[in-house]
Design a protein around this motif. Structure first.
Motif, PDB file in Angstrom:
ATOM      1  N   PRO A   1       0.803  -1.231   0.000  1.00  0.00           N
ATOM      2  CA  PRO A   1       0.000   0.000   0.000  1.00  0.00           C
ATOM      3  C   PRO A   1       0.837   1.284   0.000  1.00  0.00           C
ATOM      4  N   GLY A   2       2.105   1.171   0.378  1.00  0.00           N
ATOM      5  CA  GLY A   2       2.964   2.345   0.345  1.00  0.00           C
ATOM      6  C   GLY A   2       3.235   2.858  -1.059  1.00  0.00           C
ATOM      7  N   ALA A   3       2.886   2.078  -2.079  1.00  0.00           N
ATOM      8  CA  ALA A   3       3.121   2.484  -3.462  1.00  0.00           C
ATOM      9  C   ALA A   3       2.375   3.765  -3.795  1.00  0.00           C
ATOM     10  N   ALA A   4       1.130   3.870  -3.338  1.00  0.00           N
ATOM     11  CA  ALA A   4       0.327   5.056  -3.654  1.00  0.00           C
ATOM     12  C   ALA A   4       0.965   6.310  -3.080  1.00  0.00           C
ATOM     13  N   THR A   5       1.486   6.204  -1.872  1.00  0.00           N
ATOM     14  CA  THR A   5       2.127   7.375  -1.240  1.00  0.00           C
ATOM     15  C   THR A   5       3.355   7.813  -2.028  1.00  0.00           C
ATOM     16  N   ARG A   6       4.194   6.840  -2.404  1.00  0.00           N
ATOM     17  CA  ARG A   6       5.402   7.173  -3.171  1.00  0.00           C
ATOM     18  C   ARG A   6       5.031   7.777  -4.527  1.00  0.00           C
ATOM     19  N   LEU A   7       4.062   7.182  -5.196  1.00  0.00           N
ATOM     20  CA  LEU A   7       3.681   7.703  -6.507  1.00  0.00           C
ATOM     21  C   LEU A   7       3.057   9.087  -6.372  1.00  0.00           C
ATOM     22  N   GLY A   8       2.268   9.277  -5.327  1.00  0.00           N
ATOM     23  CA  GLY A   8       1.674  10.596  -5.122  1.00  0.00           C
ATOM     24  C   GLY A   8       2.732  11.672  -4.941  1.00  0.00           C
ATOM     25  N   ARG A   9       3.780  11.318  -4.195  1.00  0.00           N
ATOM     26  CA  ARG A   9       4.866  12.296  -3.998  1.00  0.00           C
ATOM     27  C   ARG A   9       5.584  12.560  -5.312  1.00  0.00           C
ATOM     28  N   ALA A  10       5.815  11.540  -6.119  1.00  0.00           N
ATOM     29  CA  ALA A  10       6.473  11.728  -7.413  1.00  0.00           C
ATOM     30  C   ALA A  10       5.640  12.629  -8.308  1.00  0.00           C
ATOM     31  N   VAL A  11       4.320  12.362  -8.363  1.00  0.00           N
ATOM     32  CA  VAL A  11       3.448  13.167  -9.215  1.00  0.00           C
ATOM     33  C   VAL A  11       3.422  14.611  -8.734  1.00  0.00           C
ATOM     34  N   THR A  12       3.371  14.811  -7.414  1.00  0.00           N
ATOM     35  CA  THR A  12       3.387  16.179  -6.874  1.00  0.00           C
ATOM     36  C   THR A  12       4.650  16.919  -7.295  1.00  0.00           C
ATOM     37  N   LEU A  13       5.787  16.266  -7.140  1.00  0.00           N
ATOM     38  CA  LEU A  13       7.053  16.916  -7.498  1.00  0.00           C
ATOM     39  C   LEU A  13       7.135  17.187  -8.993  1.00  0.00           C
ATOM     40  N   TYR A  14       6.766  16.209  -9.804  1.00  0.00           N
ATOM     41  CA  TYR A  14       6.799  16.427 -11.252  1.00  0.00           C
ATOM     42  C   TYR A  14       5.889  17.599 -11.632  1.00  0.00           C
ATOM     43  N   GLY A  15       4.729  17.686 -10.999  1.00  0.00           N
ATOM     44  CA  GLY A  15       3.810  18.778 -11.299  1.00  0.00           C
ATOM     45  C   GLY A  15       4.387  20.118 -10.921  1.00  0.00           C
ATOM     46  N   GLU A  16       4.995  20.203  -9.757  1.00  0.00           N
ATOM     47  CA  GLU A  16       5.604  21.470  -9.321  1.00  0.00           C
ATOM     48  C   GLU A  16       6.757  21.875 -10.226  1.00  0.00           C
ATOM     49  N   LEU A  17       7.474  20.877 -10.727  1.00  0.00           N
ATOM     50  CA  LEU A  17       8.619  21.146 -11.594  1.00  0.00           C
ATOM     51  C   LEU A  17       8.207  21.457 -13.028  1.00  0.00           C
ATOM     52  N   GLY A  18       6.996  21.103 -13.388  1.00  0.00           N
ATOM     53  CA  GLY A  18       6.584  21.269 -14.786  1.00  0.00           C
ATOM     54  C   GLY A  18       7.210  20.225 -15.681  1.00  0.00           C
ATOM     55  N   ALA A  19       7.588  19.062 -15.098  1.00  0.00           N
ATOM     56  CA  ALA A  19       8.222  17.982 -15.870  1.00  0.00           C
ATOM     57  C   ALA A  19       7.121  17.159 -16.531  1.00  0.00           C
ATOM     58  N   ARG A  20       6.603  17.645 -17.643  1.00  0.00           N
ATOM     59  CA  ARG A  20       5.410  17.053 -18.257  1.00  0.00           C
ATOM     60  C   ARG A  20       5.639  15.604 -18.701  1.00  0.00           C
ATOM     61  N   TRP A  21       6.783  15.378 -19.292  1.00  0.00           N
ATOM     62  CA  TRP A  21       7.090  14.032 -19.792  1.00  0.00           C
ATOM     63  C   TRP A  21       7.067  13.022 -18.641  1.00  0.00           C
ATOM     64  N   ASP A  22       7.761  13.343 -17.569  1.00  0.00           N
ATOM     65  CA  ASP A  22       7.795  12.455 -16.408  1.00  0.00           C
ATOM     66  C   ASP A  22       6.414  12.353 -15.767  1.00  0.00           C
ATOM     67  N   LEU A  23       5.700  13.469 -15.719  1.00  0.00           N
ATOM     68  CA  LEU A  23       4.369  13.469 -15.124  1.00  0.00           C
ATOM     69  C   LEU A  23       3.426  12.537 -15.878  1.00  0.00           C
ATOM     70  N   ASP A  24       3.471  12.585 -17.193  1.00  0.00           N
ATOM     71  CA  ASP A  24       2.625  11.701 -17.999  1.00  0.00           C
ATOM     72  C   ASP A  24       2.959  10.231 -17.734  1.00  0.00           C
ATOM     73  N   ARG A  25       4.236   9.945 -17.640  1.00  0.00           N
ATOM     74  CA  ARG A  25       4.644   8.549 -17.423  1.00  0.00           C
ATOM     75  C   ARG A  25       4.201   8.078 -16.035  1.00  0.00           C
TER      76      ARG A  25
END
Length: 953
Positions: free
Chosen positions: A846-870
């Motif tokens: 279940p910790g996967a959702a937390t890790r992915l949520g943090r990755a998506v948050t960071l990618y969004g703040e950075l404007g890293a669209r390619w990584d965000l889509d993936r």
């Protein structure tokens, strides 16, 4: 024949009048640009004799074609004879720095301040004094003409003046500048970044058209009009240049080919008029029609190239002088006789036969030698063209000494290089002059190529300490070009031995320590153990260095080397530097030390410490930063820090703005191009990125900037791996890794290890990937390398995931993500969070959702669209739809520096920037910078709010 009225410039004059008007309290700057003979000086003269300047002091100076070893000559001319006007002014102590530059004002200037150890700081103090004197003479209009001939310090001062104009009292100063269209980028840059508060005009004067030429010709000839046919022909032959129109009319009248016709003027016969185009032939023909004595006067003035006292021309031949003056070729301004325009003087000069020209230069040299003070630049010029080589060399050296004494290192270097290239002095004298040349050239932003002259001096027999200094200078100049690393190292090593004291013979410990550090700097041509021993010797030598500035210089170099090779002692050396320089304004070399250590720290993963040092360089190093270059270079490093930490909001635009300032400086351009290529790949279209990333890596590699290519190489490897095309990127990485290992740059290079491992795995080279990770871990063991832990963990996670050891991989990625966040390195952290989530999803953790949520948050703040889509795609595959956060701005340290707090408290007490500047002996620009930084850090929107929010004493 001079037009009695201004023709074709009515609109331009109206715009100048409106700008300069005494009714406006806002600072104003005007630029008048145009080719030679277009009428720049005439337009300015019309302005200065009109009602617009009523109530203003006119301060006027011009730059000269023959350069004197006396910087700021146009400003000196503008301030000449102004002692009485300054008699009642309360000048601050900093104005005393002008005493040597302006001896005529000595009676009204404060005492000279004590000398400084930093040439840039000395110049800055002179600039502040000049700005204060100009302000004290207000309300005034400062006119500086012919800036295309300006010396470097005049350009620097005017650039500085533009920055402080907003802080001058309302209505104090207006500035008018003129230059030709071929003016350098530095001259154009004077007004390139004017503060918004300054009103400005940039007038580019066009050629006259046929109608305007007709009006001018009519005015000159005193007729109601000339024929249209004649005006069109005259305009074409003069190319629309007002000066050429005047010269051609004078020639036509002299020839008698102008006749009155029905109330106007016309040519006697259109087809018979063979008037040559331009000015040259017409001027030469007019001179040919003078008497022999008058022609000789014209030639003497042409050789002298500047207006001179009438007694220097033809003693006892007043009639000849009067004849040339009557012809209109020359003018008499207060007893100084000269050509009306430099083009006319040039035309006459070119027509003088070579032998006679040489003789006239000899006469001119004898004449100007009698002037007081002796104009050394003009004397050297005439001696050189007279063929008196030995006398020219002596005078040029004397001129170089004067230039160096007044801080004009560019002119000193030019003169000394000329002497060394064109004469053959004895070995001791050559060595002495070469040493002076080497140091003067190093003071310049872009030193001239003088390594060959230093090498030539070393071929002769010179005493050991002098030989050591020459070898050090050779190494330093070769180091600027980053070519022939082996030769650079050999020169540093030989210099260190020559400069180290021996029994009964004193050494030069400061220079010796500098050379020792040079041998040990990476990439060093000697084995690693030997390189480290040189650095140890440099450290051991430092206590014997009496000069604090030299000690700080060497200390900074050693600290910078230690940080990139992972020696933890760098932090202690940086603290020593901060302790010894803290609480005061930084000198230029200290600013460079802060920036260099901070920049190296950033690349080595010490993000917070590196940013702190570079920020201090910006905030405390403004005083010696005459043209903003130190600040701009520091801002480039801050931009790198923002990229490394993940503060990407607005970064691309800032990089683009900074790039405009470094068109001719490859080092900073390479850094910015590398970071820009990385941003474009991550925030844009990664499929289009490889060519730009390859170019960034290749350019940095060619220049030997192996630490600066880490960022684009890391992104290139990752993009190539994800696209399934890793081989080309891996080939480049293999070449670069050889240099990293030779230079011991493991703490810096480890930033690429995750991407390198990913690329090797994508290429099916799992064994090589494992060997690489093990080898790098061995090299990094025991080093002070903040990125080693997270980078190795990430790489091991990739290896474990390839072997489907999901729990092990998830643990490694999670450790890497948390460590990267602590650095902080948010983009790398986001990638590690994403990788950890992928492994945890496989484990149904279940910790996967937390890790992915943090990755998506960071990618969004950075404007890293390619990584965000993936990352979003990964979530969808496992039944999640994580939402990215809105982009957030990066924050700054909220702690005020000592200087910021000092300035802020005075501002809170109600003092203006000008008053604070006088109180603390700072420039208004620096005060404004500190006030703005303090308000930003405490969150104040006004000075009133600043007073409330400042911490209690």
């Amino acid at each position: 024949m001079v037009s009695p009225i201004l023709v074709g410039r009515e609109k331009e004059l109206a715009r100048l009048v409106e700008l300069i008007s005494v009714t406006s309290p806002v600072p104003a700057v005007a630029v008048v640009e145009g080719e030679a003979g277009i009428g720049k000086s005439r337009l300015v003269a019309e302005l200065l004799t009109g009602p617009a300047v009523t109530g203003l002091r006119v301060l006027r100076g011009a730059c000269l074609q023959i350069r004197e070893p006396f910087p700021l000559g146009a400003l000196v001319e503008a301030l000449r004879g102004r002692a009485a006007d300054l008699g009642e002014s309360a000048l601050s102590p900093v104005a005393g720095a002008l005493r040597e530059l302006l001896p005529e004002l000595a009676t009204v200037l404060p005492p000279a301040p004590p000398p400084l150890d930093d040439r840039a700081a000395e110049r800055h103090r002179v600039f502040r004094g000049l700005a204060e004197v100009l302000t004290a003479l207000g309300p005034a209009v400062l006119v500086v003409e012919d800036l295309h001939w300006a010396d470097g310090q005049t350009v620097e001062f005017l650039t500085y003046l533009m920055s402080v104009l907003p802080g001058t009292p309302p209505g104090t100063l207006r500035v008018v500048l003129t230059y030709r269209e071929e003016a350098s980028a530095a001259v154009r840059g004077i007004t390139g970044r004017l503060p918004d508060v300054i009103r400005r005009e940039h007038l580019v004067l066009p050629p006259l058209d046929a109608a305007q030429t007709r009006v001018m010709a009519s005015a000159i000839l005193g007729a109601e009009e000339v024929t249209a046919e004649f005006a069109e022909h005259l305009c074409a032959r003069a190319s629309g240049l007002p000066l050429a129109v005047q010269e051609l009319l004078a020639l036509l009248r002299t020839r008698g080919t102008l006749i009155r016709w029905e109330g106007g003027w016309a040519r006697r016969a259109l087809e018979e008029l063979d008037v040559p185009s331009g000015v040259r032939a017409s001027v030469q023909e007019r001179v040919a029609q003078l008497s022999a004595g008058a022609k000789e006067v014209a030639e003497r003035v042409a050789v002298l190239q500047t207006a001179v006292p009438i007694g220097l021309l033809a003693p006892g031949e007043a009639g000849a002088i009067d004849e040339v003056l009557g012809s209109g070729l020359l003018t008499d301004a207060g007893g100084l006789v000269g050509f009306r325009h430099v083009l006319a003087a040039q035309a006459v000069y070119e027509a003088i036969p070579a032998g006679r020209r040489r003789a006239l230069h000899a006469e001119a040299a004898d004449a100007v030698r009698g002037l007081r003070p002796v104009p050394l630049g003009r004397l050297a010029h005439h001696l050189r063209h007279a063929g008196r080589t030995e006398q020219w060399a002596e005078t040029a050296v004397e001129a170089a000494e004067q230039a160096s004494r007044l801080g004009d290192d560019a002119e000193a270097a030019r003169l000394l290089a000329d002497v060394l290239r064109e004469t053959d002095p004895p070995a001791p004298r050559r060595a002495e002059l070469t040493v002076r040349l080497g140091w003067a050239a190093l003071e310049l932003l872009r030193p001239p190529p003088v390594a060959d002259l230093i090498a030539a001096a070393l071929e002769q027999d010179v005493p050991r300490p002098i030989r050591g200094t020459l070898r050090l200078l050779l190494a330093l100049h070769l180091e600027r070009t980053r070519t022939d690393e082996a030769r650079i190292g050999e020169a540093f090593a030989a210099a260190a031995e020559d400069l180290t004291g021996r029994p009964g013979e004193p050494g030069r410990p400061g220079l010796a320590a500098w050379a020792m550090a040079g041998v040990g700097r990476p990439p060093s041509p000697v084995p690693q153990d030997e390189a480290m021993s040189w650095l140890e010797r440099a450290l051991a030598t430092l206590p014997a260095v009496d000069d604090p500035a030299m000690r700080m210089l060497v200390l900074g170099k050693i600290a910078m080397i230690f940080v990139v090779i992972g020696d933890p002692r760098w932090a202690g050396l940086a603290e020593d530097l901060l302790r010894e320089t803290g609480g005061r304004r930084l000198l230029r070399r200290e600013v460079n030390a802060y920036r260099s250590i901070g920049g190296a720290g950033l690349f080595a993963g010490h993000h917070r410490a590196g940013r702190r040092l570079v920020t201090a360089a910006i905030e405390d190093g403004a005083e010696p930063d005459l043209r903003g270059r130190l600040e701009l270079r520091s801002l480039v490093v801050i931009a790198v820090a923002d990229y490394l930490e993940g503060s990407w909001d607005g970064l691309a635009a800032r990089l683009e703005e900074l790039r405009e300032h470094f068109g001719d400086e490859p080092h900073e351009r390479i850094i910015m191009d590398g970071v820009g290529a990385c941003l474009a790949a991550v925030q844009g279209r990664p499929e289009a990125a490889p060519p730009f990333l390859f170019e960034a890596v290749s350019t940095a590699q060619t220049r030997g900037q192996f630490d600066d290519l880490v960022l684009p190489l890391a992104v290139l490897l990752r993009v190539a791996a994800l696209r399934g095309e890793p081989e080309a990127a891996l080939a480049v990485a293999a070449e670069v890794a050889v240099r990293w290992e030779a230079a011991r740059l493991w703490p810096v290079a480890v930033r690429t290890l995750p991407a390198l491992t990913q690329a090797l795995l994508a290429a099916g080279r799992a064994g090589d990937a494992a060997d690489t990770v093990a080898r790098w871990a061995a090299h990094l063991a025991g080093l002070d390398a903040p990125l080693a832990g997270p980078s190795l963990a990430y790489a091991r996670g990739l290896l474990a995931a390839t072997g489907e050891r999901w729990a092990e991989a998830a643990a490694e990625f999670a450790a890497a993500a948390d460590a990267f966040e602590a650095v902080p390195a948010r983009y790398e952290a986001a990638q590690a969070h994403e990788q950890a989530a992928a492994c945890l999803f496989t484990l149904d953790d279940p910790g996967a959702a937390t890790r992915l949520g943090r990755a998506v948050t960071l990618y969004g703040e950075l404007g890293a669209r390619w990584d965000l889509d993936r990352a979003a795609g990964l979530g969808r595959r496992w039944g999640l739809r994580p939402s990215p956060a809105a982009p957030a701005r990066g924050g700054d340290d909220h702690v005020l520096s000592a200087r910021q707090e000092q300035v802020a408290r005075l501002a809170a007490e109600g003092l203006t920037n000008q008053e604070i500047a006088r109180e603390l002996f700072l420039s208004p620009k620096t005060v404004d910078k500190h006030v703005s930084a303090a308000m930003r850090k405490v969150g104040a929107r006004s000075r009133t709010e600043l007073a409330r929010l400042l911490p209690a004493d």
